[in-house]
Design a protein around this motif. Structure first.
Motif, PDB file in Angstrom:
ATOM      1  N   GLY A  96      33.534  41.180  32.438  1.00 12.75           N
ATOM      2  CA  GLY A  96      34.696  41.796  33.063  1.00 12.75           C
ATOM      3  C   GLY A  96      35.022  43.140  32.458  1.00 12.75           C
ATOM      4  O   GLY A  96      34.507  43.517  31.411  1.00 12.75           O
ATOM      5  N   TRP A 109      34.984  36.945  42.225  1.00 13.30           N
ATOM      6  CA  TRP A 109      35.635  38.077  41.578  1.00 13.30           C
ATOM      7  C   TRP A 109      37.121  37.764  41.414  1.00 13.30           C
ATOM      8  O   TRP A 109      37.774  37.328  42.357  1.00 13.30           O
ATOM      9  CB  TRP A 109      35.479  39.337  42.421  1.00 13.30           C
ATOM     10  CG  TRP A 109      34.065  39.745  42.677  1.00 13.30           C
ATOM     11  CD1 TRP A 109      33.180  39.159  43.537  1.00 13.30           C
ATOM     12  CD2 TRP A 109      33.368  40.836  42.077  1.00 13.30           C
ATOM     13  NE1 TRP A 109      31.974  39.817  43.524  1.00 13.30           N
ATOM     14  CE2 TRP A 109      32.062  40.852  42.629  1.00 13.30           C
ATOM     15  CE3 TRP A 109      33.701  41.799  41.133  1.00 13.30           C
ATOM     16  CZ2 TRP A 109      31.114  41.789  42.263  1.00 13.30           C
ATOM     17  CZ3 TRP A 109      32.755  42.741  40.773  1.00 13.30           C
ATOM     18  CH2 TRP A 109      31.476  42.739  41.332  1.00 13.30           C
ATOM     19  N   GLN A 129      37.047  40.591  36.779  1.00 11.72           N
ATOM     20  CA  GLN A 129      36.082  39.683  36.157  1.00 11.72           C
ATOM     21  C   GLN A 129      35.229  39.061  37.244  1.00 11.72           C
ATOM     22  O   GLN A 129      35.731  38.694  38.311  1.00 11.72           O
ATOM     23  CB  GLN A 129      36.794  38.601  35.353  1.00 11.72           C
ATOM     24  CG  GLN A 129      35.871  37.804  34.436  1.00 11.72           C
ATOM     25  CD  GLN A 129      36.658  36.973  33.441  1.00 11.72           C
ATOM     26  OE1 GLN A 129      37.833  36.679  33.645  1.00 11.72           O
ATOM     27  NE2 GLN A 129      36.023  36.587  32.349  1.00 11.72           N
TER      28      GLN A 129
END
Length: 328
Positions: A97, A151, A165
């Motif tokens: 991330g 995501w 992330q």
């Protein structure tokens, strides 16, 4: 014949280079016959009448099986690292991330990242759908089959930041290193796409008109934009208006110039009012006023120029700041 041989050699090199992509080649070069080899030893022959020497067993290799992957099963690709390619971003300490920090105040960062992710998926022809707090998408990392990713956008009001992330949920392989490689590859691809879009937006912003007006009471010019944009516009325009820049210090906010003048034809080509001020050395001092910028003009002795000189400068510089074709 020599030219034909050279051409064939170049073609061979091209083909080999195409087959030797370090991002996709996971196995070492050459063969793996060494895995089938065994250590062959024979007893030391001692001539009759002599005693056998004493042997040190400290360096004897114990019998057993190798731990971990070997040979064809050993992945030689270097690990893929998450890269903070966008200004004002940093890699997360855990997981795949990136932290993005608020740089602009005109729109929420989370909303901006949502749009950037949607644009990234559309550019890469990825199938995606919005879910709570992020997206689910399908994608393909370099040298890997199509995979599924989740995501997540995690805002942090205290840090004025949003974390993006990504997690490989399917198709990334059983090995943890394969999943991490796929996640980092996708995150870097998004980061690069987002950086390109930010650069495009900044370029358009830098070329947009800037309002410039004279404040006769204070004896300075006021630009309707922040310091950085005003500085860029001024530095770009001065040489075109007949000024020779001899020194500039952006951190201190001043530009030393000498006005050499332009011919009547040059002013006609520019489509601007001719600047009628004494041909001499000047210093232009910029002041950061937040969303605006001040500009003052002084002579080589650092004395403020007369009001009529400043008025002449405004008459030429103001329409120049409003022109977008002069900054390309």
């Amino acid at each position: 014949m020599k030219a034909k041989t050279m051409m064939m050699s170049l073609l061979a090199v091209t083909v080999l280079a195409g087959c030797s992509n370090p991002e996709t080649r996971s196995q070492a070069n050459r063969g793996f016959d060494y895995e089938e080899e065994t250590l062959r030893t024979a007893p030391l022959l001692i001539p009759e009448g002599l005693q056998a020497p004493r042997f040190n067993t400290e360096y004897v290799i114990p019998k057993g099986t190798a731990q971990g992957a070997t040979g064809k099963a050993l992945d030689i690709r270097p690990p893929t690292q998450v890269l903070p390619l966008v200004r004002g971003s940093e890699a997360m300490s855990e997981g795949s991330g990136l932290w993005f920090y608020q740089q602009r105040l005109d729109q929420p960062l989370e909303q901006e990242l949502n749009r950037a992710l949607s644009a990234f998926f559309e550019q890469t022809d990825a199938d995606y759908n919005a879910v709570t707090g992020g997206f689910e998408s399908s994608g393909k990392a370099i040298g890997a089959p199509k995979q599924q990713f989740r995501w997540q956008l995690m805002p942090d009001a205290v840090r004025r930041a949003v974390a993006v992330q990504v997690e490989a949920t399917a198709g990334a392989g059983a090995l943890a290193q394969d999943r991490l490689r796929a996640e980092a590859s996708m995150l870097n691809a998004f980061s690069l796409s987002y950086q390109r879009e930010l650069s495009r937006q900044q370029e358009l912003l830098d070329r947009s008109p800037i309002e410039l007006a004279l404040d006769a009471e204070q004896g300075l010019l006021l630009a309707g934009q922040g310091y950085d944009r005003t500085w860029k516009r001024l530095i770009t325009l001065l040489p075109r208006l007949g000024f020779d820049i001899s020194n500039r210090q952006q951190a201190l906010g001043y530009v030393d110039v000498e006005f050499d003048g332009l011919s009547k034809g040059d002013w006609q080509d520019l489509g601007l009012p001719a600047l009628d001020i004494p041909e001499q050395e000047y210093r232009i001092q910029l002041g950061d006023l937040g969303e605006r910028t001040s500009l003052s003009l002084s002579n080589k002795d650092r004395e403020p120029v007369p009001a009529e000189v400043l008025s002449e400068l405004t008459a030429t510089l103001a329409p120049a700041f409003a022109r977008t074709d002069l900054v390309r």
